[in-house]
Design a protein around this motif. Sequence first.
Motif, PDB file in Angstrom:
ATOM      1  N   THR A 112       0.835  -1.204   0.000  1.00  0.00           N
ATOM      2  CA  THR A 112       0.000   0.000   0.000  1.00  0.00           C
ATOM      3  C   THR A 112       0.869   1.253   0.000  1.00  0.00           C
ATOM      4  N   LEU A 113       1.978   1.192   0.725  1.00  0.00           N
ATOM      5  CA  LEU A 113       2.866   2.360   0.790  1.00  0.00           C
ATOM      6  C   LEU A 113       3.460   2.688  -0.567  1.00  0.00           C
ATOM      7  N   ILE A 114       3.911   1.675  -1.332  1.00  0.00           N
ATOM      8  CA  ILE A 114       4.586   1.979  -2.597  1.00  0.00           C
ATOM      9  C   ILE A 114       3.658   1.974  -3.804  1.00  0.00           C
ATOM     10  N   PHE A 115       2.523   1.260  -3.714  1.00  0.00           N
ATOM     11  CA  PHE A 115       1.622   1.194  -4.863  1.00  0.00           C
ATOM     12  C   PHE A 115       0.325   1.970  -4.659  1.00  0.00           C
ATOM     13  N   GLY A 116       0.096   2.446  -3.434  1.00  0.00           N
ATOM     14  CA  GLY A 116      -1.106   3.204  -3.148  1.00  0.00           C
ATOM     15  C   GLY A 116      -0.837   4.694  -3.163  1.00  0.00           C
ATOM     16  N   PRO A 117      -1.797   5.503  -2.706  1.00  0.00           N
ATOM     17  CA  PRO A 117      -1.604   6.953  -2.667  1.00  0.00           C
ATOM     18  C   PRO A 117      -0.443   7.319  -1.752  1.00  0.00           C
ATOM     19  N   PRO A 118       0.308   8.375  -2.076  1.00  0.00           N
ATOM     20  CA  PRO A 118       1.402   8.817  -1.206  1.00  0.00           C
ATOM     21  C   PRO A 118       0.896   9.179   0.186  1.00  0.00           C
ATOM     22  N   VAL A 119       1.760   9.031   1.167  1.00  0.00           N
ATOM     23  CA  VAL A 119       1.398   9.352   2.545  1.00  0.00           C
ATOM     24  C   VAL A 119       1.117  10.843   2.654  1.00  0.00           C
TER      25      VAL A 119
END
Length: 246
Positions: free
Chosen positions: A112-119
């Motif tokens: 989720t961290l690398i393929f999802g929305p940025p933090v």
Amino acid sequence: MSDTSHRRERVRERTLGEIKELARAQLVAGGPASVSLRAIARDMGMTAAALYRYFPALDALVIELCTDLYNEVRTECEAARDALGDADPVQQLTAMARSLRRWALAHRPEATLIFGPPVPGVEQFHEQCVDLQHAGACFGAVFVQPMLELWQAGRLPDVRHLDLDKLAGALPAQGELPIEVTAFFLTSWTRLYGVLAAELFGQLTWAATDTEPLFEAELAFFAAQIPPIATLADARAQVAPETAGR
């Protein structure tokens, strides 16, 4: 470098590793938004000021964690590819795609961290980070290389229905990679990523209890676009007699 300098560097590397391990543990426990420098400093028995000597801000830590994760999943995909030896590029690509899916489903918070929305709060730094861009490009290159081999062998599907000039103009840097390879990679990746992301983020629970068949169907569609070597050889053999007498 003196022995004292070597010791200091080893201590620094160990501390950096511990910080990133704690950051990943926070990520796994509570998702990307749970990563906290202050909490890490507390767990390590350090002051926040001391921790800032290693990572001056949260974005620096998150970006380095993203870089490590890109390298980790790239290594997994490379292992899946290398296990096949000198297999056909299509087999390599499907094996790597399955490896990517396995890694993502086994490491949902990390994926989720690398393929999802940025933090939130650090997304503006992603585009400025050379190391992160390099790690992402190296991950993508693992999939691009077999596609380039297909193109060199004349087996890449026809992409002339796409506006290649417009696509080339939208890319920040095309480099020496043929635009046909880039176009096929981007369209194929988008389709596979779409299925994987829908599964990863639980967006298909209303429609399917098992989404693996959907991913496999997408892989089958991808592979069906590429002519097998035997089929390609047969086609060339049929053309050869016609052209020989010209």
